[in-house]
Design an enzyme around this catalytic site. Structure first.
Site: not given
Ligand code: MC0
Length: 147
Positions: A7, A43, A60, A84, A134
Protein backbone atom coordinates in the site's frame (compact mmCIF):
# COMPACT_ATOMS: atom_id res chain seq x y z
CA UNK A 1 11.30 -11.57 -0.19
CA UNK A 2 9.35 -8.41 -0.93
CA UNK A 3 6.84 -9.28 -3.64
CA UNK A 4 4.43 -6.36 -4.03
CA UNK A 5 3.65 -2.78 -3.21
CA UNK A 6 1.17 -3.57 -0.44
CA UNK A 7 0.00 0.00 0.00
CA UNK A 8 0.77 3.67 -0.18
CA UNK A 9 -0.16 5.49 3.04
CA UNK A 10 -1.70 8.92 2.54
CA UNK A 11 -2.19 11.29 5.47
CA UNK A 12 -5.38 13.34 5.47
CA UNK A 13 -7.25 15.65 7.84
CA UNK A 14 -10.74 14.37 7.06
CA UNK A 15 -11.03 10.68 6.19
CA UNK A 16 -14.62 10.82 4.94
CA UNK A 17 -13.91 13.73 2.59
CA UNK A 18 -10.77 12.06 1.28
CA UNK A 19 -12.57 8.75 0.69
CA UNK A 20 -15.15 10.71 -1.30
CA UNK A 21 -12.40 12.39 -3.37
CA UNK A 22 -10.93 9.01 -4.37
CA UNK A 23 -14.40 7.62 -5.15
CA UNK A 24 -15.57 10.62 -7.19
CA UNK A 25 -12.28 11.15 -9.03
CA UNK A 26 -11.07 7.61 -9.71
CA UNK A 27 -13.97 5.33 -8.83
CA UNK A 28 -12.03 3.57 -6.01
CA UNK A 29 -14.29 2.08 -3.33
CA UNK A 30 -13.58 1.43 0.34
CA UNK A 31 -12.56 -2.20 0.93
CA UNK A 32 -12.06 -1.97 4.70
CA UNK A 33 -12.02 0.60 7.52
CA UNK A 34 -10.67 0.41 11.05
CA UNK A 35 -9.21 2.39 13.93
CA UNK A 36 -5.72 1.38 15.08
CA UNK A 37 -5.34 2.98 18.52
CA UNK A 38 -1.72 1.85 18.93
CA UNK A 39 -0.77 3.67 15.71
CA UNK A 40 -3.16 6.58 16.38
CA UNK A 41 -4.99 6.36 13.05
CA UNK A 42 -8.44 5.94 11.58
CA UNK A 43 -7.94 4.39 8.19
CA UNK A 44 -9.65 3.31 5.00
CA UNK A 45 -8.15 0.74 2.64
CA UNK A 46 -9.05 1.16 -1.05
CA UNK A 47 -8.12 -1.95 -2.99
CA UNK A 48 -6.48 -1.19 -6.33
CA UNK A 49 -5.64 -4.69 -7.60
CA UNK A 50 -4.85 -8.25 -6.64
CA UNK A 51 -1.20 -9.15 -7.04
CA UNK A 52 0.59 -12.24 -8.38
CA UNK A 53 1.76 -13.30 -4.91
CA UNK A 54 -1.80 -13.91 -3.63
CA UNK A 55 -1.99 -10.51 -1.93
CA UNK A 56 -3.24 -7.14 -3.10
CA UNK A 57 -2.25 -3.49 -3.44
CA UNK A 58 -4.15 -0.74 -1.68
CA UNK A 59 -4.25 2.97 -1.06
CA UNK A 60 -4.37 3.49 2.68
CA UNK A 61 -5.99 6.76 3.76
CA UNK A 62 -4.95 7.78 7.27
CA UNK A 63 -6.56 10.34 9.58
CA UNK A 64 -4.76 10.85 12.89
CA UNK A 65 -6.80 10.15 16.03
CA UNK A 66 -4.50 12.37 18.13
CA UNK A 67 -2.06 15.19 17.32
CA UNK A 68 0.94 13.46 18.96
CA UNK A 69 0.61 10.32 16.79
CA UNK A 70 3.15 9.61 14.02
CA UNK A 71 0.74 10.81 11.33
CA UNK A 72 -0.48 13.77 13.41
CA UNK A 73 3.08 15.00 14.00
CA UNK A 74 4.06 14.48 10.37
CA UNK A 75 0.98 16.35 9.09
CA UNK A 76 1.59 19.27 11.44
CA UNK A 77 4.90 19.78 9.62
CA UNK A 78 4.06 18.69 6.07
CA UNK A 79 0.30 18.97 5.62
CA UNK A 80 -1.64 16.27 3.83
CA UNK A 81 0.12 13.92 1.40
CA UNK A 82 2.04 10.68 0.93
CA UNK A 83 3.23 9.53 4.37
CA UNK A 84 4.80 6.12 3.67
CA UNK A 85 5.10 3.21 1.29
CA UNK A 86 4.65 -0.42 2.27
CA UNK A 87 6.12 -3.54 0.68
CA UNK A 88 4.39 -6.89 1.08
CA UNK A 89 6.23 -10.06 2.06
CA UNK A 90 5.28 -13.54 3.24
CA UNK A 91 7.96 -13.22 5.97
CA UNK A 92 8.11 -9.85 7.73
CA UNK A 93 10.26 -11.35 10.52
CA UNK A 94 12.93 -12.73 8.19
CA UNK A 95 12.98 -9.75 5.86
CA UNK A 96 13.24 -7.23 8.71
CA UNK A 97 16.17 -9.17 10.21
CA UNK A 98 17.94 -9.23 6.81
CA UNK A 99 17.39 -5.49 6.39
CA UNK A 100 18.49 -4.77 9.99
CA UNK A 101 21.72 -6.69 9.26
CA UNK A 102 22.38 -4.17 6.45
CA UNK A 103 22.53 -1.40 9.08
CA UNK A 104 19.09 0.07 8.45
CA UNK A 105 17.08 0.93 11.57
CA UNK A 106 14.03 -1.31 11.91
CA UNK A 107 11.72 0.53 14.30
CA UNK A 108 10.13 -2.44 16.11
CA UNK A 109 11.87 -5.38 17.82
CA UNK A 110 8.87 -7.54 16.92
CA UNK A 111 6.28 -6.81 14.22
CA UNK A 112 3.07 -5.17 15.45
CA UNK A 113 -0.53 -5.41 14.27
CA UNK A 114 -1.51 -3.41 11.18
CA UNK A 115 -4.49 -3.19 8.85
CA UNK A 116 -6.78 -6.19 8.57
CA UNK A 117 -4.79 -8.26 11.07
CA UNK A 118 -1.51 -7.93 9.19
CA UNK A 119 1.90 -7.95 10.91
CA UNK A 120 3.93 -4.81 10.23
CA UNK A 121 7.19 -3.07 10.93
CA UNK A 122 8.78 0.19 9.76
CA UNK A 123 12.24 1.22 8.54
CA UNK A 124 13.53 4.63 9.61
CA UNK A 125 13.03 7.22 6.86
CA UNK A 126 16.46 8.71 7.52
CA UNK A 127 18.04 5.36 6.50
CA UNK A 128 15.79 5.01 3.42
CA UNK A 129 16.41 8.19 1.44
CA UNK A 130 13.70 10.15 3.27
CA UNK A 131 10.97 7.54 2.66
CA UNK A 132 9.23 6.01 5.68
CA UNK A 133 9.03 2.36 4.58
CA UNK A 134 6.78 -0.34 6.02
CA UNK A 135 7.00 -4.12 5.62
CA UNK A 136 3.72 -6.06 5.78
CA UNK A 137 2.75 -9.69 6.05
CA UNK A 138 -0.97 -9.97 5.38
CA UNK A 139 -3.17 -12.15 7.58
CA UNK A 140 -3.97 -15.54 6.07
CA UNK A 141 -7.05 -15.32 3.84
CA UNK A 142 -10.03 -16.22 5.99
CA UNK A 143 -8.26 -15.12 9.18
CA UNK A 144 -9.72 -11.66 8.77
CA UNK A 145 -12.10 -12.00 5.85
CA UNK A 146 -9.86 -10.01 3.52
CA UNK A 147 -6.30 -10.21 2.27
C1 MC0 B 1 9.13 11.58 10.20
N1 MC0 B 1 10.09 11.86 9.30
C2 MC0 B 1 9.71 11.42 8.10
C3 MC0 B 1 8.44 10.85 8.31
N2 MC0 B 1 8.10 10.95 9.62
N3 MC0 B 1 10.31 11.44 6.92
C4 MC0 B 1 9.64 10.91 5.87
N4 MC0 B 1 8.40 10.35 5.99
C5 MC0 B 1 7.77 10.31 7.17
N5 MC0 B 1 6.56 9.78 7.27
C6 MC0 B 1 11.36 12.58 9.54
C7 MC0 B 1 11.08 13.94 10.14
O1 MC0 B 1 10.83 14.89 9.13
C8 MC0 B 1 12.36 14.20 10.89
O2 MC0 B 1 13.34 14.66 9.99
C9 MC0 B 1 12.77 12.83 11.38
O3 MC0 B 1 12.10 11.88 10.51
C10 MC0 B 1 12.31 12.59 12.81
O4 MC0 B 1 10.93 12.84 12.86
P1 MC0 B 1 10.14 13.46 14.10
O5 MC0 B 1 9.08 14.35 13.56
O6 MC0 B 1 11.10 14.03 15.11
O7 MC0 B 1 9.41 12.22 14.69
P2 MC0 B 1 9.92 10.97 15.50
O8 MC0 B 1 11.41 10.80 15.39
O9 MC0 B 1 9.30 11.03 16.86
O10 MC0 B 1 9.17 9.81 14.67
C11 MC0 B 1 9.47 9.53 13.35
C12 MC0 B 1 9.23 8.03 13.14
C13 MC0 B 1 7.76 7.76 13.57
C14 MC0 B 1 9.45 7.68 11.67
C15 MC0 B 1 10.20 7.21 14.01
O11 MC0 B 1 6.87 8.54 12.78
C16 MC0 B 1 7.35 6.32 13.48
O12 MC0 B 1 7.62 5.51 14.41
N6 MC0 B 1 6.68 5.92 12.39
C17 MC0 B 1 6.23 4.50 12.23
C18 MC0 B 1 4.79 4.35 12.63
C19 MC0 B 1 3.84 5.14 11.78
O13 MC0 B 1 4.21 5.99 10.98
N7 MC0 B 1 2.53 4.89 12.00
C20 MC0 B 1 1.44 5.53 11.23
C21 MC0 B 1 0.96 4.70 10.14
P3 MC0 B 1 14.19 16.01 10.29
O14 MC0 B 1 15.07 16.15 9.08
O15 MC0 B 1 13.19 17.08 10.49
O16 MC0 B 1 14.96 15.64 11.54
S1 MC0 B 1 0.13 3.30 10.79
C22 MC0 B 1 0.00 2.21 9.53
O17 MC0 B 1 0.40 2.51 8.46
C23 MC0 B 1 -0.63 0.87 9.88
C24 MC0 B 1 -1.95 1.03 10.54
C25 MC0 B 1 -0.68 -0.10 8.71
O18 MC0 B 1 -0.13 0.15 7.63
O19 MC0 B 1 -1.29 -1.16 8.85
Amino acid sequence: MLTRIDHIGIACRDLDKTVEFYRATYGFEVFHTEVNEEQGVREAMLKINDTGDGGASYLQLLEPTRPDSAVGKWMEKNGEGVHHIAFGTADVDGDSEDIRAKGIRVLYEQPRIGSMGSRITFLHPKDCGGVLTELVTAAEPGEHGEH
